[in-house]
Design a protein around this motif. Structure first.
Motif: not given
Length: 96
Positions: A40-48
């Motif tokens: 999943a994409f983790d929007p908090e760190i801006g990474m997959l």
């Protein structure tokens, strides 16, 4: 993020693997060296972010793009197996 000095053998990526937009929007299950992982994409760190399923412990991995996600996943899995071997532990969860 796991780091490893030796190169892990990368699996062939089948054409049914998720596209970058699929990972960003909905997450997906991918296969790396015969093991499944959620992504999943983790929007908090801006990474997959990926996490292996069915292992007897945690093995997660992070990357900026889908191609690197496979690379980091293979590294993470190799390190997990190496640590389990060193400690004499099973790598897969036992059915209850």
């Amino acid at each position: 993020m796991f780091r490893q000095t030796s190169k892990a053998k990368l699996p062939a990526q089948p054409s049914s693997d998720p596209s970058p937009s699929m990972l960003r929007n909905h997450g997906a299950i991918i296969g790396i060296d015969g093991h499944k992982a959620t992504t999943a994409f983790d929007p908090e760190i801006g990474m997959l972010r990926g996490e292996f399923l069915g292992l007897a412990g945690g093995a997660d991995f992070y990357a900026q793009d889908v191609e690197q996600l496979y690379v980091e996943g293979a590294k993470s899995l190799a390190i997990f197996h190496e640590i389990c071997r060193e400690k004499g532990l099973e790598t897969a969860m036992q059915a209850s």
